[in-house]
Structure formats: structure tokens, C-alpha cells
Design an enzyme around this catalytic site. Sequence first.
Site, mmCIF file in Angstrom:
data_model
loop_
_atom_site.group_PDB
_atom_site.id
_atom_site.type_symbol
_atom_site.label_atom_id
_atom_site.label_comp_id
_atom_site.label_asym_id
_atom_site.label_seq_id
_atom_site.Cartn_x
_atom_site.Cartn_y
_atom_site.Cartn_z
ATOM 1 N N HIS A 114 45.209 6.044 0.295
ATOM 2 C CA HIS A 114 44.578 5.787 1.634
ATOM 3 C C HIS A 114 43.301 6.687 1.497
ATOM 4 O O HIS A 114 42.645 6.718 2.607
ATOM 5 C CB HIS A 114 45.740 6.431 2.643
ATOM 6 N N ASP B 252 39.722 -15.375 2.327
ATOM 7 C CA ASP B 252 39.960 -16.721 1.763
ATOM 8 C C ASP B 252 39.195 -16.738 0.227
ATOM 9 O O ASP B 252 37.904 -16.672 0.234
ATOM 10 C CB ASP B 252 39.274 -17.943 2.784
#
Length: 452
Positions: free
Chosen positions: A169, A385
Site C-alpha cells: 500500500h 478490460d
Amino acid sequence: MWFRTSPMEASQTMTNNSLIVERSVPVPVLPEEETPGGSLFLSKLDQATNFFASIVYSFDRSDPNMVDVMKQTLSKVLVHYYPLAGRLAKTSQWKLTVDCNKLGVPFLEASANCNIEDLGDMRLLDPSFLEKLVYRSFTESTLEVAPLLTAQVTKFRCGGFTLGIVINHCMVDGYSMKNFMNSWAEIARGRPSSFVPCHDRTILKSRVPPQITSTSDCSIHMSDVSNLMALYEDEQIAWKSFHFDREKLETLKKMATSDGQKSNSSSFIALAALVWRARSMALNMKPHQLSKLLLSVNFRSKLKPPIPRYFGNAIVQACCLCTAGELIDEPFSSTVGRIKKAIERVDEDYVWSWIYYLQTYQFNFFSLSSLLLTSWQRFDYDSVDFGWGKLRTLGTGDLPRTTCAFMPDGSERKGIVVVMGLPLSAMNTFEKLLQFSTREPETPSMRSRARL
């Protein structure tokens, strides 16, 4: 009913031991072209988030070349996001930096013995499933050799696949992660990356001496007067997801005005108010127990000049603080108002003061009477995508016990899924409170309903 619930133990149709995933040996993927070496400065915001997070992206379709495409395009996108291929290091002053000398991102190919639908609601994965769909290096506990990013592509019998990511993170917040994934997906579809990240993290370097001009309730110590630690230690933690569709969210927003007070609330704020109140009540907090709500706010547009291309952590926490008695007994619109004011307080002074607070004080973000609310609604799902269709789901099973995640729900992503973990007895009460509180416009007090 206003919402559907999905307990973690029932969210998968397979048993924990029936999922078999066979995976390859990790192969390091390097940037395809020459990239800058040296070290990368990490801000106080980065250094405060030095822990690993797991994310699983799932897709319904692929083709025989999918693994090669994912691996090759990872190499291409790392040219733009080269620090992710590095490793952490420490300066002579024991401050963290990133060594950007191309040590690589471990990449694994894997196959599962089932269809992707057999895993059920993948937004909330059982930990035993999660560990099979992501690769967590055994070197994570060794700072200088632990990879900052790993990627595992798992193929399913139905033709679907998952991309399991483990990332430190300290390298990214949600906005940065979104841009990295969108860039990877664009390149996989044969397009150039539309986002050029800025890696100069000295933009957020603290001034000396620190100048704290905006106060925050985040630094206020909260004693455990309700003995919540014993509750969390004595009982199993139950994780559930609560599904709110678009219509119900609109009705929930209207509840904020049903007590005669105006409150032009967003769905996010109205639902945050409901969850904060219900959680405080479900944990049976004493009236004088301080209860805190923390909300992640992206401040890239709030600085002068703005830093829209900044790649790193540019998140601070808006903070609401009051006693549990005040929270539970006040009108719903008052709780909504608290949250709105807390978010509106986040300006440039607030941001710099937050950074200086981190430099000067230690915060306990995960005290049990606190709730850290993080939203995954703006992760721009439809852009992820890789060439075989839009994202099916985004999920994790790796949340801290005081964290609540809001995830988009429905075909148009207009609903919200609330992912929450609580001790089992508190979870049962929490679910009942949500049912009671959303059947009709809220009355001034939730306390009487909790007794039902």
C-alpha cells in the site's frame, strides 16, 4: 427487504478444501525498456501505509493466448510504472525509500479445478480461497527483498480467469491503483496508455518545522470503556456483505430529511451514516464511549496547483467524532450533517496538517471503537478490460477488522455492497438494526429498535 445479505461462509458454493489451484514457479517480469534507476522518495503518507493488500479481478472470458498477453503487457506497462518493479530500502536516517533498480514483479500462471461461478460472490472471498488466487511472497517479512507487486493469473475451466494482485500500500492508493490497472488494460488491448503518471513524491515532502494549522479529531485518544477488546477476542469475527440497490439508496437519502431538517445527501454519505450508527449500536458501546468514523478523501484536486497525475498515496481521512450516546440518539439527518461537514473540512490546510501530524504523532486508526470506511465505487470498473470483456467483479478477503468497504453493485454499478466484519453476536444485531432502520423513515432514536 431493503437489502440482500451474503455471509462469507456461504458466499462460496465450494468448500474450502475443494478448490484446487495449481500454479507455476514465479517468473520476474521486468520493464520492457530502460527505466530510471536510483531511489524514490516516499512521503509520510506512503510510509504510514507500509502493508500488503490483496485484490482479485475476475473476468468471464479469455482465449488461449491470455497468459502470454498479460505477461507481455505487464512488462510494457512497467515502463511507465517502473517503481512497482523495485524493492523497499532504508536510508541512513532509517526512512523508507524505493530502490528502482529493476528487480522485477513476480508473475505466476495458475489453473483452477472449477468454473469461476463456483466461487460465488467474489467480492468477499474466504481467506482460504484468497490465498490460492493471489501470490504472497514468503519474503514479505523481509523488507529489502519483498516484491512491491505480485501478479497471478488463474484460468478456470469455463474460460474465465482471475488476476490476483498483491501490492504494498505504500506504493498506491485507490486512485493510483485504478490508473495502473487501466493503463495495463489499455496496453493489452493494443492502445497506448492514456495516463502518464508523475513519480515525483517530493511534492508531498513535509516542511521543516511542521506547520499544523488545521486541527483534526483523528489524534484524540479513545479509551476502550466498552470493553470491545474482550468481545473481539472471545467471539469469532463474522464477515457479511449487504446489498443496497439504487432504489433503496434513493429512499435512504430521503430518510435524511424525514425529521424536518434539510440534508442534500449523497448515497455514500447516507449509507455511511446508517452503517456507523448501526455498528456503534451493535457493539453495545456505552453512551460515553467515543465513536469515530474515518472516511478516505482523495486530495489531488484540493492542492494548489492540483496534482492529478500524482502516483502514490494522496489520501487523508476525514474524521467524525462523538460519543456513542450522541450518535445513536441524534436525528439521522444530524449524523449525515456531521459526515458532510467532516468531508468539506478537507482542504489544502487540512492536507498539510495531516502530513505534519503523521510526522509528529502516532495515530491509532484501528481502535475498535473506530470505523474506517473506504469506497471502491470509483475504481472505474468498465475500463479494466484486457481484451476479453469488462470486469466481472472486484473483491478481497483481506480487510482489517475495523474497516468497512463500499463496493459497486448491479449491472450498471449503481447499487452499493457494504462489506463488514463484526463479532458474531454483534453481526446478528447489526443485521437486525439495518432491517429495522430501513423499513420506514427513521425516528430520532435507534436505541429503542435495538431492544426489539
